[in-house]
Write a protein that holds these residues in place. Structure first.
Motif, PDB file in Angstrom:
ATOM      1  N   LYS B 124      15.013  85.149  46.973  1.00 15.44           N
ATOM      2  CA  LYS B 124      15.637  83.936  46.436  1.00 15.44           C
ATOM      3  C   LYS B 124      16.688  84.246  45.378  1.00 15.44           C
ATOM      4  O   LYS B 124      17.469  83.387  45.009  1.00 15.44           O
ATOM      5  N   ALA B 125      16.685  85.477  44.874  1.00 16.79           N
ATOM      6  CA  ALA B 125      17.563  85.810  43.754  1.00 16.79           C
ATOM      7  C   ALA B 125      18.895  86.390  44.245  1.00 16.79           C
ATOM      8  O   ALA B 125      18.911  87.387  44.972  1.00 16.79           O
ATOM      9  N   PRO B 126      20.012  85.808  43.837  1.00 15.25           N
ATOM     10  CA  PRO B 126      21.316  86.393  44.195  1.00 15.25           C
ATOM     11  C   PRO B 126      21.437  87.854  43.754  1.00 15.25           C
ATOM     12  O   PRO B 126      22.054  88.669  44.449  1.00 15.25           O
ATOM     13  N   LEU B 127      20.834  88.175  42.605  1.00 14.90           N
ATOM     14  CA  LEU B 127      20.964  89.545  42.099  1.00 14.90           C
ATOM     15  C   LEU B 127      20.242  90.558  42.985  1.00 14.90           C
ATOM     16  O   LEU B 127      20.631  91.725  43.036  1.00 14.90           O
ATOM     17  N   PHE B 128      19.176  90.139  43.676  1.00  7.46           N
ATOM     18  CA  PHE B 128      18.502  91.043  44.617  1.00  7.46           C
ATOM     19  C   PHE B 128      19.472  91.420  45.735  1.00  7.46           C
ATOM     20  O   PHE B 128      19.656  92.594  46.060  1.00  7.46           O
ATOM     21  N   MET B 178      25.382  84.054  41.127  1.00 11.89           N
ATOM     22  CA  MET B 178      24.566  84.093  39.905  1.00 11.89           C
ATOM     23  C   MET B 178      25.111  83.113  38.874  1.00 11.89           C
ATOM     24  O   MET B 178      24.353  82.482  38.138  1.00 11.89           O
TER      25      MET B 178
END
Lengths: 251, 366
Positions: B124-128, B178
Motif C-alpha cells: 500500500k505504500a508508494p515508498l515500497f 508520496m
C-alpha cells in the motif's frame, strides 16, 4: 475482538493537562514529546481574544494514512483491538508516517529537544535506548512501540496498549470507576478530573462510548481526509473547536 | 582503446570531487557521531523532512531525468540525443549515488532499510514500490555502465535501456505519489503534482547532461547545442506549473495554502522564475543555441532554478503546523543547519566525483 475507541467531551474538558502529565509519566515521555497533549489556540486580538484548548491523543484511525505511508509495515493496524502501533524493530526512521499524519501525533527520537534542557544528556540511555529516566515504567514491548524507544525511530500514543490489551475479554468499557477495569484504563482517561474522557469498545453496541457518540452526536476530526479516527469528540453538536491556522482577512 | 589513451580531462575533476567528498564527509560524520540527527534542524513540531530530503529528491529525480534523456536517444531514436546517451547514462548513475547517500544520512536506521523495505511487502505504500523501482533502475544503470559505456564497441543496450527508462518513470511517479496522495497537505495534494515532478525531472536530467556535454567541448558541445531546443518547452512547462500553482494558492482560502504567501514573498521564488525565463529565452532562440557560453549559462540557470523549486516544494508543504497549538505560532520556521548544508555539498561532491571518474576513464561522448 474489541475495537477500542475514545470519546472526549469538549464541554467538560478544562484543559488542565492532567492527561498529558499522566501519559508522560506512564509512558516515560521526554519533555515536549507529548503523545497525548492539550493544545491551546487563540483567535483575535486584544481585547477581543478567544482562547481555546483541544485535547489530542493519537486517533488510532480505522483507515490510517500513516500505515499506508510506512514502507516497512513498522506502523501497522492491529486487528485485535484496532490499535495503530509501531514496531520499533522495523522502523527505519524515514518519517513518512509523520508527514502523513493529519493530527501531528508522532515524534522522532533523534532531534533537537522540543523542550530545553535536554534531559537525554542528564539521563543518557543504556542498551540502545534514547534515555534512561530515574523512574522507568516496567512495560517494554518494542514490537508495539511500548516503553522507551531506541535511537532512530518514531514513537506515538499506544492507547496504553500495555494496560488496555490485558482487559477482561468481552468488556464493553474500560472505566476507572469500575474496580475490574480500573487498572486496564488508559492513563489519560483514568486521571481526567472532570471525567471528560471515556474509553470503550466501538464494536459493542452496549458500550458507553457508543451511547455517547449516538446521544450527543460525536464527531471525528478531519473526517474529509478519510482516516476515520477512533477518537470521537462531543461538542454539543458542533464540530471540534480548532481554529484555522490562516489569519482572518479584514474586509 | 585502452584506458591509458582515453581522455584524461576528468582526472582533475575526479580529484576535486574526492577531496571535497572526504572533507565534507568528515564534517558530516563527525557531527552525526557527536550529535546524531540533532545536528539537523528538522523537528517533530512539523518540519520532518529538511534539506537532506530535498537533496535526495532533487538528485534522484534529476538522475531519472538523465536516464530518460538517454532513453530518448537509445530507445526512441531521437537523433539529437543519440550522441549524448552515454554521458546521460553515466550522469544518471552519478546523481543516483549522490542522492542515495543524502537519503542514507537522513534515515534513522539506513542499514535496516536495505532489508526491511523489500522484505515486508507493504504494497500500500508508494515508498515500497519506489524502492523496488530504484533497485531495478540502479541495476539497469550498472548493466549499461558495465556492458555499454565501459565497452566502447558494444551495441546499443536497447532492452536494458528500455527497462531502465520504465523503472525511471516508476521512480518518478511513485516518489510523486508520496506527496500527491496526502490529503491533509493541500500544498502537495493535487493531481498535477506527479506530472509536474516528471517534467522537472526530465528538465533537470537534460540540463545536467547538456551542461556536462558543453563543458566537454568539441562535438559533444555541438550535440548539446542541437539538443538544447528540447529544453525550452520543458522550461516553459515548468514555468506554467509553478505560476499556475502559485496563482491558485494565492487565490484560494483553503487552510494550508496560505503558505503560498510566504513562498511568493520570498526572493528565492522570483530568482527561480527569473532563471527559468532567461533559460527559456537562451534555449528557444537559435542564435543563443549556437553559443556554447550561453548554453552553459542556460543549463546552470535551469539547475539552480530547479534546486530552488525542489526546496520550496518539499519544505513549504510542511510549513503549516498540523495540530501543534501554541507549540508553533503561525507557520513553522525552518532554516537548514550547517551540517545539512555540508551534507548537501557532500552529496554533490560524490556525484561529481563519480561523474568525473567516468569522464576520465571512459569515452562518454558521441
Amino acid at each position: 475482538m474489541a475495537k477500542w475507541g475514545m470519546v472526549i467531551d469538549l464541554d467538560k474538558c478544562t484543559g488542565c493537562q492532567a492527561c498529558t502529565t499522566a501519559c508522560a509519566m506512564e509512558n516515560n515521555r521526554l519533555p515536549g514529546e507529548n503523545w497525548q497533549d492539550v493544545l491551546f489556540y487563540h483567535e483575535g486580538k486584544y481585547p477581543n481574544v478567544n482562547m481555546k484548548w483541544f485535547p489530542r491523543p493519537c486517533m488510532h484511525c480505522e483507515n490510517p494514512s500513516c500505515v499506508s505511508a510506512c514502507p516497512t509495515k513498522a506502523t501497522y493496524k492491529d486487528p485485535d483491538g484496532g490499535y495503530v502501533l509501531i514496531d520499533w524493530n522495523k522502523c527505519i526512521g524515514c518519517k513518512a508516517c509523520m508527514v502523513a499524519c493529519p493530527y501531528g501525533v508522532r515524534f522522532y527520537t533523534d532531534e533537537k529537544p522540543l523542550v530545553q534542557p535536554d534531559v537525554r544528556s542528564v539521563f543518557p540511555g543504556k542498551g540502545g535506548r534514547t534515555w534512561d529516566p530515574p523512574y522507568r515504567a516496567p512495560q517494554d514491548d518494542p514490537t508495539r512501540g511500548v516503553g522507551i524507544q531506541p535511537h532512530g525511530v518514531v514513537s506515538k500514543c499506544t492507547f496504553c496498549y500495555h494496560k488496555t490489551s490485558t482487559a477482561p475479554k468481552g468488556v464493553a468499557d474500560l472505566d476507572e470507576d469500575d474496580p475490574k477495569t480500573k487498572e486496564h484504563t488508559p492513563a489519560c482517561v483514568r486521571v481526567c478530573p472532570p471525567k471528560a474522557r471515556y474509553f470503550g469498545d466501538l464494536d459493542n453496541p452496549a458500550s458507553k462510548v457508543n451511547k455517547l457518540i449516538a446521544d450527543k452526536r460525536g464527531v471525528r476530526l478531519l473526517d474529509h481526509t478519510g482516516n476515520k479516527p477512533q477518537v470521537y469528540y462531543l461538542s454539543g453538536g458542533a464540530g471540534p473547536a480548532v481554529p484555522s491556522s490562516r489569519e482572518t482577512n479584514k474586509a | 582503446m585502452s584506458a591509458a589513451t582515453l581522455p584524461r580531462a576528468g582526472s582533475a575533476g575526479f580529484a576535486i570531487g574526492v577531496v571535497g567528498f572526504l572533507v565534507t564527509g568528515a564534517w558530516v560524520i563527525w557531527q552525526l557521531m557527536t550529535q546524531g540527527h540533532a545536528a539537523y534542524n528538522t523537528t517533530s513540531n512539523g518540519l520532518m523532512w529538511g534539506l537532506p530530503i530535498v537533496t535526495y529528491d532533487f538528485l534522484l529525480m534529476s538522475s531519472c531525468g538523465a536516464a530518460l534523456t538517454a532513453a530518448l536517444g537509445i530507445v526512441f531514436g531521437v537523433k539529437d540525443f543519440e550522441p549524448l546517451a552515454r554521458r546521460a547514462t553515466w550522469i544518471a548513475l552519478a546523481l543516483l549515488v549522490g542522492g542515495v547517500l543524502a537519503l542514507f544520512l537522513e534515515l534513522g536506521n539506513p542499514i535496516r532499510s536495505l532489508y526491511a523495505i523489500p522484505l515486508n511487502f507493504q504494497v500500500k505504500a508508494p515508498l515500497f514500490w519506489k524502492v523496488l523501482a530504484v533497485g531495478v533502475y540502479a541495476l539497469c544503470l550498472l548493466l549499461m555502465a558495465a556492458n555499454w559505456i565501459a565497452k566502447r564497441d558494444a551495441g546499443k543496450p536497447g532492452g536494458v535501456a528500455t527497462i531502465g527508462a520504465i523503472a525511471a518513470l516508476a521512480v518518478v511517479f511513485t516518489g510523486a505519489l508520496m506527496f500527491a496522495t496526502l490529503s491533509m497537505r493541500p500544498f502537495w495534494h493535487s493531481g498535477e503534482v506527479p506530472v509536474m515532478i516528471l517534467v522537472e525531472a526530465l528538465l533537470g536530467g537534460m540540463a545536467f547532461t547538456l551542461l556536462a556535454a558543453q563543458l566537454a567541448g568539441g562535438t559533444d558541445a555541438q550535440a548539446a547545442g542541437h539538443a538544447a531546443r528540447w529544453v525550452a518547452p520543458l522550461a516553459f512547462l515548468t514555468l506554467l506549473f509553478v505560476a499556475g500553482r502559485a496563482i491558485v494558492g494565492l487565490a484560494s482560502n483553503l487552510d494550508g495554502l496560505q503558505v503560498w504567501n510566504k513562498v511568493v514573498g520570498s526572493v528565492w521564488f522570483w530568482i527561480e522564475i527569473a532563471f527559468l525565463v532567461v533559460a527559456l529565452w537562451l534555449t528557444a532562440t537559435a542564435a543563443n543555441r549556437a553559443s556554447g557560453g550561453m548554453q552553459t549559462l542556460a543549463m546552470i540557470l535551469v539547475i539552480v532554478a530547479l534546486a530552488i523549486g525542489k526546496y520550496e516544494f518539499v519544505i513549504a508543504g510542511q510549513l503549516v503546523p498540523l495540530f501543534k497549538g501554541s507549540w508553533v505560532h503561525g507557520l513553522i520556521r525552518y532554516a537548514p543547519s550547517a551540517t545539512e548544508w555540508v551534507l548537501a555539498a557532500m552529496s554533490a561532491f560524490l556525484a561529481y566525483a563519480v561523474y568525473a571518474f567516468g569522464a576520465s576513464r571512459f569515452r562518454l561522448g558521441g
